[in-house]
Write a protein that holds these residues in place. Structure first.
Motif, short mmCIF file in Angstrom:
data_model
loop_
_atom_site.label_atom_id
_atom_site.label_comp_id
_atom_site.label_asym_id
_atom_site.label_seq_id
_atom_site.Cartn_x
_atom_site.Cartn_y
_atom_site.Cartn_z
N ALA A 568 33.18 55.69 46.22
CA ALA A 568 33.43 56.13 44.84
C ALA A 568 34.58 55.37 44.23
CB ALA A 568 33.70 57.64 44.82
N VAL A 569 35.65 55.14 45.01
CA VAL A 569 36.79 54.36 44.51
C VAL A 569 36.35 52.93 44.19
CG1 VAL A 569 39.06 53.44 45.10
CG2 VAL A 569 38.46 55.79 45.72
N ALA A 570 35.54 52.34 45.09
CA ALA A 570 35.08 50.97 44.86
C ALA A 570 34.19 50.88 43.62
CB ALA A 570 34.31 50.46 46.08
N LEU A 571 33.34 51.87 43.40
CA LEU A 571 32.50 51.87 42.21
C LEU A 571 33.35 52.04 40.95
CD1 LEU A 571 29.52 54.01 43.53
CD2 LEU A 571 29.49 51.57 43.01
N ASP A 572 34.39 52.88 41.03
CA ASP A 572 35.31 52.98 39.90
C ASP A 572 35.97 51.64 39.63
OD1 ASP A 572 34.82 55.66 39.49
OD2 ASP A 572 36.50 56.34 40.69
N GLN A 573 36.38 50.96 40.70
CA GLN A 573 37.04 49.67 40.54
C GLN A 573 36.08 48.63 39.98
OE1 GLN A 573 38.67 48.19 44.19
NE2 GLN A 573 39.57 46.37 43.28
N GLU A 574 34.83 48.68 40.45
CA GLU A 574 33.84 47.73 39.94
C GLU A 574 33.61 47.93 38.45
OE1 GLU A 574 29.44 46.34 41.42
OE2 GLU A 574 29.71 48.46 40.95
N ARG A 575 33.51 49.19 38.02
CA ARG A 575 33.34 49.46 36.60
C ARG A 575 34.56 49.00 35.79
NH1 ARG A 575 31.91 55.52 35.23
NH2 ARG A 575 33.91 55.81 36.27
N LEU A 576 35.75 49.23 36.36
CA LEU A 576 36.96 48.81 35.66
C LEU A 576 37.03 47.29 35.54
CD1 LEU A 576 39.72 49.43 34.42
CD2 LEU A 576 40.68 49.46 36.73
N LEU A 577 36.68 46.59 36.64
CA LEU A 577 36.72 45.13 36.60
C LEU A 577 35.69 44.58 35.62
CD1 LEU A 577 37.17 44.26 40.40
CD2 LEU A 577 38.87 44.08 38.57
N ALA A 578 34.51 45.22 35.57
CA ALA A 578 33.50 44.78 34.61
C ALA A 578 34.00 44.96 33.18
CB ALA A 578 32.20 45.55 34.83
N SER A 579 34.66 46.08 32.94
CA SER A 579 35.23 46.31 31.60
C SER A 579 36.30 45.29 31.28
CB SER A 579 35.79 47.73 31.53
OG SER A 579 36.42 47.95 30.27
N LEU A 580 37.15 44.96 32.27
CA LEU A 580 38.20 43.97 32.03
C LEU A 580 37.61 42.58 31.79
CD1 LEU A 580 40.85 45.04 34.70
CD2 LEU A 580 40.95 45.35 32.23
N ARG A 581 36.53 42.25 32.51
CA ARG A 581 35.89 40.95 32.28
C ARG A 581 35.31 40.88 30.87
NH1 ARG A 581 34.54 41.26 37.92
NH2 ARG A 581 32.70 42.49 37.45
N GLU A 582 34.69 41.97 30.43
CA GLU A 582 34.17 41.98 29.06
C GLU A 582 35.29 41.84 28.05
OE1 GLU A 582 31.95 45.53 28.64
OE2 GLU A 582 30.32 44.93 30.01
N GLN A 583 36.41 42.53 28.29
CA GLN A 583 37.54 42.41 27.37
C GLN A 583 38.10 41.00 27.37
OE1 GLN A 583 40.50 45.43 28.03
NE2 GLN A 583 38.98 47.06 28.25
N ARG A 584 38.17 40.38 28.56
CA ARG A 584 38.68 39.02 28.63
C ARG A 584 37.76 38.06 27.87
NH1 ARG A 584 39.84 35.56 34.20
NH2 ARG A 584 40.43 33.59 33.16
N LYS A 585 36.47 38.25 28.02
CA LYS A 585 35.53 37.39 27.30
C LYS A 585 35.68 37.57 25.80
CE LYS A 585 30.59 36.34 26.98
NZ LYS A 585 29.23 36.68 27.48
N ALA A 586 35.84 38.83 25.37
CA ALA A 586 36.03 39.08 23.95
C ALA A 586 37.31 38.45 23.44
CB ALA A 586 36.03 40.58 23.69
N LEU A 587 38.39 38.50 24.26
CA LEU A 587 39.65 37.88 23.86
C LEU A 587 39.53 36.37 23.78
CD1 LEU A 587 42.21 40.03 25.89
CD2 LEU A 587 41.85 40.05 23.42
N GLU A 588 38.80 35.78 24.72
CA GLU A 588 38.61 34.33 24.68
C GLU A 588 37.83 33.92 23.43
OE1 GLU A 588 36.68 33.48 28.32
OE2 GLU A 588 38.53 33.43 29.52
N GLN A 589 36.81 34.71 23.10
CA GLN A 589 36.06 34.41 21.89
C GLN A 589 36.93 34.57 20.64
OE1 GLN A 589 32.75 37.10 22.18
NE2 GLN A 589 31.60 35.79 23.61
#
Length: 890
Positions: A568-589
């Motif tokens: 459950a912790v790993a799935l939480d972390q995976e979701r958080l990392l996915a959200s951070l990657r999306e935010q990073r992509k949006a910031l780069e754009q």
């Protein structure tokens, strides 16, 4: 009484479900292990579902299960429900599914439900009588009575005291906060606070007793001299404390076995007696009760034969009674085979004088290790076999007296074989613990690293896991009590046959999928566990995994429970990392768009400068790093200054800005330098060389350097005075009467409305309204009055233009109507300033005007209502016989 699936052949392989708060430990694990043994002996498989969330904080269990979803109910043929695994409401709902149910240590919701319980009363009775045999008469009880078993043990304690002529005292009851060590610590504090009124106690659980003993010893008490203790559970932890804990072995494995026997009978359609089905308990005597050593399982009864002693030993130290584990299989039971392997060599030595064969001794060692003996099993074995040796030697006839040395050698050989088996079992346990630690390390590293493959694929499972596993995650966010939908996102299968399950949608009641449970090997030690994938506030779904139940751990924290929490912790972390990657992509754009915009601004800058020159705008260029400003000649000419008068400092411009506009301009410039994305555009007043202020339109853009920081501010200054003054005039005309300059009707009504709102908010506030109307004289014809009216209007306007007080308003609201709003009159009636104004009007104009006054507007609905009331007052004034009164005050 449920008789579902009546007539199902016994040879059909069925699935038996177990609902348990947790699925490991000496209590829940032993129950599930007993269920698995009995089901495996009948050729059936088992699915054990944990109903409490994974990762509970320090075993502070909730009062009831948090599982509202009917997990596995649609995929099992019978169900064993262990106490506190479901709420009474959910347990009643489970019966509606039509699945045969047997309860374990749980209050039934229907009178037909069979309930299997350990013999709590018999075990406690034996423990209390043992303490009385030691001479104790002040015997207390400690425990938490939230569960059925604990309440039965407490009732049996009081009944046994009464049967032995001892009246229990309320001060002998030490309440525990839970069934764990901390509950025992709390109970010890209560005993010490009461002045230690007892000399011995019965503990509801071993873990209560362990905490109780440690707390008393930490306060200087000597055990068992100052307080003897007998507990209930026979957990391994009792053998690790000092003094070792005397306890009642409830044989939880047998309880699970008995539950399966009853359940299989119900599944075959047989009638099963409702109510309680008890499984016998055994008292295990160690040092905490006052005994100096572990006594033989025979309890000191000299009349027992040697074979009976060994049977009692097998029953106490090596598992349950013979015949219960595999009653439906041909051949002897493992415990039955063990005691025969112990007794037969000794009897052969007594009869024939021959020692045991090496193969027989090797088989005995193997059987001993396979039975997973308790920690004190070897010590008990020495006591029992030496007693058997003495009795066999004493029973030798004169003709066989020469066989006595052979008997002694045989007993020694048997003891060595048993010792090897116990040692091998301890080494196997150590190896198992080491493998568990290694597996746990692998899981921790894989799940918490965060940079490996998705945990959904179950690639993090240790290499030693040979069984099957399946992960199902909830679909959607619905957390209601219904049959929730889930999707299988990962499987673990060495053969690859279960890979087709990935992506399949199912429901909680059909999980785990039949393909997973059918894949297990009939007769193997493994069963399928289902554990909620939860941690904290996260609830992802369910993990199904094949494995062997852990029965010897004191803590009910099996590895699958831990894995599910980490998952459950790993799935939480995976979701958080996915959200951070999306935010990073949006910031780069966004950064790319900003760079493109900066390039566009830089290119347009030159075009704008050329256009400004062509339009004769006054341009300026502020070098931010140098702190200097270039003012173009046109900029200086716009303000009427010679070129040499204006320097290159920002103050040359800012200090000439009108004080009322200076703060706004400074804030706009600061915003540009802070990175504001929109160009600066602001109208403000600047002092010219003649001392007058003229309106200027300032437009500017920020130029960034290569690092993205503001480097320059480039803009223009354009004189817009004529346009601005025209706008101001238009605004003034829109709100003022163009002929008199007074406030017009629209603005006056707005201010009256604002005054009405204020009267509703503040009880101390009020205002007055005066309505002045130019009227014709009674003796003057209408046609002739028009020559007089302009003079009257001018005089009224002249009088009304005289200032009253800031906040008052005078207005022209009609062709011949004028109005005065007197602000904040309080509760004192008409203010002096209004009285003076009205007196002047009456004195200077006389009867050619009519005046009506509202001394208060409180209670009026709106501004139109106020003017209507003022007009009514004015009309009343006009109808008075004495026109010289001139004013009516309402």
């Amino acid at each position: 009484m449920v008789t579902a699936r009546r007539g199902v052949p016994a040879t059909v392989r069925r699935t038996i479900g177990v609902l348990s708060p947790v699925v490991g430990g000496f209590y829940f694990g032993a129950l599930i292990a007993g269920v698995a043994r009995a089901a495996r002996g009948a050729g059936h498989r088992v699915v054990a579902v944990q109903t409490y969330p994974a990762g509970l904080d320090r075993e502070r269990y909730p009062e009831e299960s948090v599982l509202d979803t009917p997990v596995a109910l649609g995929s099992v043929d019978g169900l064993v429900v262990v106490g506190k695994s479901l709420s009474q409401e959910r347990l009643a709902a489970v019966r509606e599914w039509g699945v045969p149910v047997v309860l374990v240590s749980e209050d039934p919701v229907h009178p037909d439900d069979p309930v299997v319980v350990p013999d709590n009363a018999g075990g406690v009775r034996e423990a209390v009588e043992h303490l009385i045999w030691h001479g104790h008469t002040a015997i207390g009880f400690l425990g938490n009575l939230a569960q059925r078993d604990m309440r039965e043990r407490f009732a049996a304690y009081r009944t046994t005291l009464a049967e032995n002529g001892i009246e229990s005292d309320d001060s002998w009851w030490y309440e525990a906060s839970d069934n764990q060590e901390q509950g025992g610590v709390d109970a010890a504090a209560r005993l010490l606070a009461a002045g230690t009124p007892t000399t011995a106690v019965i503990a509801a659980t071993d873990r209560n007793a362990v905490g109780f003993q440690r707390a008393l010893r930490s306060h200087g008490l000597v055990l068992p001299r100052d307080q003897a203790v007998v507990a209930f559970d026979h957990a391994d932890s009792g053998a690790r404390v000092s003094p070792r804990l005397s306890t009642v072995d409830a044989h939880f494995g047998r309880v699970g076995e008995q539950a399966v026997h009853l359940l299989l009978a119900r599944m075959r359609g047989e009638d099963v007696a409702p109510g309680e089905h008890r499984v016998a308990s055994t008292l295990v005597v160690r040092e905490s009760c006052g005994c100096t050593e572990i006594t033989s399982p025979a309890g000191g009864d000299d009349d027992l034969a040697g074979s009976d002693l060994v049977r009692r030993l097998a029953d106490s130290a090596f598992g349950g009674p013979a015949g219960t584990a595999s009653a439906r299989r041909p051949g002897p039971d493992a415990r039955e085979a063990w005691w025969r392997s112990v007794v037969e060599p000794v009897e052969a030595a007594a009869e024939r004088g021959v020692g045991p064969a090496a193969a027989a001794l090797g088989r005995l060692a193997d059987l001993t290790a396979a039975l997973q003996p308790h920690p004190e099993a070897l010590e008990q074995s020495v006591t029992v076999l030496r007693a058997v040796e003495c009795r066999q030697v004493e029973a030798l006839s004169e003709a066989r007296r020469q066989n006595a040395p052979a008997v002694r050698r045989a007993v020694t050989d048997v003891l060595l074989a048993v010792t090897k088996g116990c040692t091998r079992a301890m080494l196997a346990r150590s190896g198992q613990l080491e493998r568990t630690i290694v597996d746990q390390y692998e899981v921790d590293m894989d799940l918490l690293r965060g940079d490996s493959a998705s945990p959904r694929a179950l690639g993090w499972l240790p290499r030693g896991v040979r069984g099957h596993a399946c992960l199902g995650l909830w679909v959607g966010t619905d957390r209601g009590p219904g049959d929730r939908e889930m999707e299988i996102v990962g499987v673990h299968d060495t053969t690859g046959t279960l890979s087709r399950l990935v992506g399949v949608r199912t429901t909680a009641s059909q999980f785990p999928p039949p393909a997973l449970t059918r894949a297990g090997t009939v007769g193997s030690n493994e069963l399928t566990f289902v554990v909620p994938v939860t941690f904290g506030g996260s609830d992802w779904g369910l993990l199904a995994i094949d494995g062997v139940v852990e029965t010897r751990a004191t803590q009910p924290r099996d590895r699958f429970n831990h894995w599910a929490a980490l998952l459950a912790v790993a799935l939480d972390q995976e979701r958080l990392l996915a959200s951070l990657r999306e935010q990073r992509k949006a910031l780069e754009q966004a950064a790319a768009r900003e760079r493109a915009l900066a390039d566009t601004v830089r290119e347009s800058e030159e075009r704008y400068a050329l256009a400004s020159m062509a339009a004769h705008d006054g341009t300026w260029d502020w070098d931010v790093s140098a702190g200097t400003v270039y003012y173009s000649p046109r900029w200086k000419q716009t303000l009427g200054y010679a070129d040499e008068v204006i320097g290159d400092q920002p103050a040359e411009w800012l200090e000439r800005v009108h004080p009322g506009d200076r703060d706004e301009l400074s804030a706009a410039i600061a915003a540009q330098l802070a990175g504001c994305g929109t160009p600066l555009e602001l109208e403000h007043r600047v002092r010219t060389c003649s001392g007058d202020y003229r309106w200027m339109m300032c437009r500017a853009v920020t130029v960034l350097d290569d690092a993205g920081c503001p480097a320059r501010l480039v803009g223009t200054l354009v004189d817009v005075t004529e346009r601005k003054e025209a706008e101001i005039a238009l605004q003034r005309d829109a709100l003022h009467d163009p002929e008199t300059g007074l406030v017009n009707r629209l603005l006056f009504l707005d201010r009256v409305g604002a005054a009405l709102l204020r009267t509703r908010r503040s009880p101390a506030y009020d205002c007055a309204i005066a309505l002045v109307r130019v009227v014709e004289q009674a003796h003057t014809p209408v046609r002739e009055s028009s020559d007089v009216a302009p003079d009257v209007h001018r005089e009224v306007v002249r009088q009304l233009r005289r200032p009253l007080r800031e906040g008052d308003t005078t207005a022209r609201i009609g062709e011949d109507d004028f109005a005065v709003l007197v602000d904040d009159v309080g509760a004192g009636g008409m203010p002096d300033r209004l009285s003076e104004l009205l007196e002047r009007l009456r004195r200077d104009i006389g009867p050619r005007i009519a005046i009506g006054v509202l001394g208060s507007v409180r209670g009026m609905r709106d501004a139109a209502d106020v003017l209507r009331e003022a007009d009514i007052v004015l009309l009343r004034e006009q109808t008075r016989p004495d026109p010289l009164r001139g004013t009516v005050l309402r």
